[in-house]
Design a protein around this motif. Structure first.
Motif, PDB file in Angstrom:
ATOM      1  N   MET A   1       4.065  -9.549  15.271  1.00 34.26           N
ATOM      2  CA  MET A   1       3.443  -8.421  14.576  1.00 34.26           C
ATOM      3  C   MET A   1       4.274  -8.036  13.358  1.00 34.26           C
ATOM      4  N   ALA A   2       3.606  -7.732  12.285  1.00 33.61           N
ATOM      5  CA  ALA A   2       4.309  -7.306  11.067  1.00 33.61           C
ATOM      6  C   ALA A   2       4.975  -5.966  11.307  1.00 33.61           C
ATOM      7  N   ILE A   3       6.205  -5.849  10.845  1.00 33.46           N
ATOM      8  CA  ILE A   3       6.946  -4.606  10.994  1.00 33.46           C
ATOM      9  C   ILE A   3       6.939  -3.866   9.656  1.00 33.46           C
ATOM     10  N   ASN A   4       6.881  -2.546   9.726  1.00 33.69           N
ATOM     11  CA  ASN A   4       7.010  -1.692   8.546  1.00 33.69           C
ATOM     12  C   ASN A   4       6.047  -2.090   7.422  1.00 33.69           C
ATOM     13  N   LEU A   5       4.799  -1.830   7.672  1.00 34.33           N
ATOM     14  CA  LEU A   5       3.748  -2.150   6.704  1.00 34.33           C
ATOM     15  C   LEU A   5       3.903  -1.357   5.416  1.00 34.33           C
ATOM     16  N   GLN A   6       3.467  -1.963   4.352  1.00 36.84           N
ATOM     17  CA  GLN A   6       3.356  -1.238   3.085  1.00 36.84           C
ATOM     18  C   GLN A   6       1.988  -0.556   3.056  1.00 36.84           C
ATOM     19  N   LYS A   7       1.851   0.422   2.157  1.00 33.51           N
ATOM     20  CA  LYS A   7       0.587   1.132   2.035  1.00 33.51           C
ATOM     21  C   LYS A   7      -0.555   0.154   1.783  1.00 33.51           C
ATOM     22  N   GLY A   8      -1.664   0.387   2.457  1.00 36.89           N
ATOM     23  CA  GLY A   8      -2.852  -0.416   2.229  1.00 36.89           C
ATOM     24  C   GLY A   8      -2.927  -1.668   3.074  1.00 36.89           C
ATOM     25  N   GLN A   9      -1.853  -2.003   3.803  1.00 40.64           N
ATOM     26  CA  GLN A   9      -1.906  -3.187   4.657  1.00 40.64           C
ATOM     27  C   GLN A   9      -2.640  -2.880   5.944  1.00 40.64           C
ATOM     28  N   ARG A  10      -3.265  -3.902   6.498  1.00 37.35           N
ATOM     29  CA  ARG A  10      -3.969  -3.759   7.767  1.00 37.35           C
ATOM     30  C   ARG A  10      -3.405  -4.769   8.766  1.00 37.35           C
TER      31      ARG A  10
ATOM     32  N   ILE B   1      10.809  19.134   0.697  1.00 44.29           N
ATOM     33  CA  ILE B   1      11.147  19.246   2.119  1.00 44.29           C
ATOM     34  C   ILE B   1      12.200  18.192   2.495  1.00 44.29           C
ATOM     35  N   PRO B   2      13.376  18.616   2.942  1.00 48.93           N
ATOM     36  CA  PRO B   2      14.462  17.666   3.233  1.00 48.93           C
ATOM     37  C   PRO B   2      14.073  16.617   4.285  1.00 48.93           C
ATOM     38  N   PHE B   3      14.480  15.402   4.007  1.00 44.47           N
ATOM     39  CA  PHE B   3      14.330  14.217   4.874  1.00 44.47           C
ATOM     40  C   PHE B   3      12.985  14.131   5.606  1.00 44.47           C
ATOM     41  N   ALA B   4      11.928  14.634   4.977  1.00 48.16           N
ATOM     42  CA  ALA B   4      10.606  14.535   5.608  1.00 48.16           C
ATOM     43  C   ALA B   4      10.171  13.072   5.653  1.00 48.16           C
ATOM     44  N   SER B   5       9.826  12.594   6.839  1.00 48.69           N
ATOM     45  CA  SER B   5       9.436  11.190   6.990  1.00 48.69           C
ATOM     46  C   SER B   5       8.490  11.027   8.170  1.00 48.69           C
ATOM     47  N   ILE B   6       7.783   9.924   8.154  1.00 51.02           N
ATOM     48  CA  ILE B   6       6.818   9.592   9.206  1.00 51.02           C
ATOM     49  C   ILE B   6       7.142   8.200   9.726  1.00 51.02           C
ATOM     50  N   ARG B   7       6.983   8.015  11.021  1.00 53.03           N
ATOM     51  CA  ARG B   7       7.042   6.656  11.573  1.00 53.03           C
ATOM     52  C   ARG B   7       5.908   6.494  12.579  1.00 53.03           C
TER      53      ARG B   7
ATOM     54  N   TYR C   1       6.919   6.146   6.310  1.00 51.35           N
ATOM     55  CA  TYR C   1       6.690   6.741   4.994  1.00 51.35           C
ATOM     56  C   TYR C   1       7.798   7.741   4.711  1.00 51.35           C
ATOM     57  N   ASP C   2       8.467   7.576   3.587  1.00 50.32           N
ATOM     58  CA  ASP C   2       9.502   8.503   3.153  1.00 50.32           C
ATOM     59  C   ASP C   2       8.841   9.555   2.262  1.00 50.32           C
ATOM     60  N   ILE C   3       8.501  10.689   2.872  1.00 52.78           N
ATOM     61  CA  ILE C   3       7.778  11.722   2.123  1.00 52.78           C
ATOM     62  C   ILE C   3       8.716  12.464   1.175  1.00 52.78           C
ATOM     63  N   ALA C   4       9.946  12.724   1.634  1.00 50.18           N
ATOM     64  CA  ALA C   4      10.876  13.544   0.861  1.00 50.18           C
ATOM     65  C   ALA C   4      11.189  12.941  -0.504  1.00 50.18           C
ATOM     66  N   SER C   5      11.352  11.625  -0.562  1.00 50.61           N
ATOM     67  CA  SER C   5      11.729  11.008  -1.832  1.00 50.61           C
ATOM     68  C   SER C   5      10.781   9.892  -2.263  1.00 50.61           C
TER      69      SER C   5
ATOM     70  N   MET D   1      -1.676  14.773   3.273  1.00 47.77           N
ATOM     71  CA  MET D   1      -1.746  13.324   3.120  1.00 47.77           C
ATOM     72  C   MET D   1      -2.491  12.707   4.287  1.00 47.77           C
ATOM     73  N   VAL D   2      -2.974  11.488   4.061  1.00 47.90           N
ATOM     74  CA  VAL D   2      -3.569  10.670   5.124  1.00 47.90           C
ATOM     75  C   VAL D   2      -2.536   9.622   5.495  1.00 47.90           C
ATOM     76  N   MET D   3      -2.114   9.608   6.763  1.00 46.36           N
ATOM     77  CA  MET D   3      -1.060   8.682   7.195  1.00 46.36           C
ATOM     78  C   MET D   3      -1.615   7.284   7.467  1.00 46.36           C
ATOM     79  N   GLY D   4      -2.670   7.220   8.264  1.00 39.46           N
ATOM     80  CA  GLY D   4      -3.235   5.916   8.595  1.00 39.46           C
ATOM     81  C   GLY D   4      -4.432   6.067   9.512  1.00 39.46           C
ATOM     82  N   VAL D   5      -5.188   4.982   9.652  1.00 38.45           N
ATOM     83  CA  VAL D   5      -6.395   5.001  10.477  1.00 38.45           C
ATOM     84  C   VAL D   5      -6.404   3.783  11.405  1.00 38.45           C
ATOM     85  N   PHE D   6      -6.568   4.045  12.699  1.00 41.60           N
ATOM     86  CA  PHE D   6      -6.840   2.986  13.665  1.00 41.60           C
ATOM     87  C   PHE D   6      -8.355   2.855  13.752  1.00 41.60           C
ATOM     88  N   TYR D   7      -8.853   1.619  13.715  1.00 42.32           N
ATOM     89  CA  TYR D   7     -10.305   1.438  13.736  1.00 42.32           C
ATOM     90  C   TYR D   7     -10.670   0.221  14.575  1.00 42.32           C
TER      91      TYR D   7
END
Length: 204
Positions: A1-10, A130-136, A152-156, A166-172
């Motif tokens: 499985m691909a790790i740490n996808l870039q935006k727009g990857q499925r 917002i300090p060190f705001a991030s999503i995993r 996603y590194d929201i802070a920087s 923001m929209v983080m991602g969609v499972f479909y």
């Protein structure tokens, strides 16, 4: 499985051993904003309230329900929210997620075909402040990370400053198989309902 996808990857949610990925967590980490006092002498912390939410849709792209701080579990118990964090880390980054939404794909109502995750800054704090705001987004449990497949590194991160949602991602579900679309896009919305509407119109 691909790790740490870039935006727009499925990705297809099938692990390397052929088994299906089922238990997914979306974790948000952030800190309170440090304010300098008069002449820069004393410092105070301003609480930040980020809200992770999850919208469930059917094949007709109609909202079935929304799991958020006011509704902590979906009717089928497949989606669960850890609860509302109103402040963020007050003493610096503790390395733990402040809010976690868990998704068990095997328990989802069969009528559910899209599961979208969004983030809103409840009091309107700009993501860029917002300090060190991030999503995993990862496979595992709130206390065990097996495999991270989007961060996603929201802070920087470029593009998040000046936004409060923001929209983080969609499972479909496609042909009976669950897939994931890593979106990571800020929106112009101010409130959760507006962000859900944006998902309905543009990201399903």
């Amino acid at each position: 499985m691909a790790i740490n996808l870039q935006k727009g990857q499925r990705i297809n949610l099938e692990k390397s051993n052929g088994s299906k990925l089922q238990n997914i967590c979306v974790g948000i980490n952030w800190g309170a904003i440090e304010k300098k006092g008069l002449f820069g002498l004393s410092k105070t912390k301003e609480a930040v309230d980020l809200d992770a939410s999850c919208a469930l849709y059917n094949e007709q792209k109609q909202v079935l329900e929304v799991v958020y701080f006011g509704n902590l579990s979906s009717k089928d118990n497949a989606v669960k929210h850890s609860g509302d964090d109103l402040t963020g880390d007050m003493g610096g980054d503790d390395g733990l997620d402040n809010e976690v939404i868990t998704l068990d794909l095997s328990r989802l109502n069969p009528a559910t075909s899209h599961v979208a995750f969004v983030l809103n800054s409840f009091r309107g704090h700009d993501f860029g402040t917002i300090p060190f705001a991030s999503i995993r987004i990862y496979e595992g449990t709130p206390s065990r990370v097996n495999e991270i497949f989007a961060t996603y590194d929201i802070a920087s991160g470029a593009g998040f400053a000046g936004h409060v949602s923001m929209v983080m991602g969609v499972f479909y579900k496609k042909n009976g198989e669950w897939k994931f679309n890593a979106i990571g896009e800020p929106t112009k919305d101010k409130k959760l309902q507006d962000t859900v509407n944006t998902v309905t119109q543009h990201y399903l």
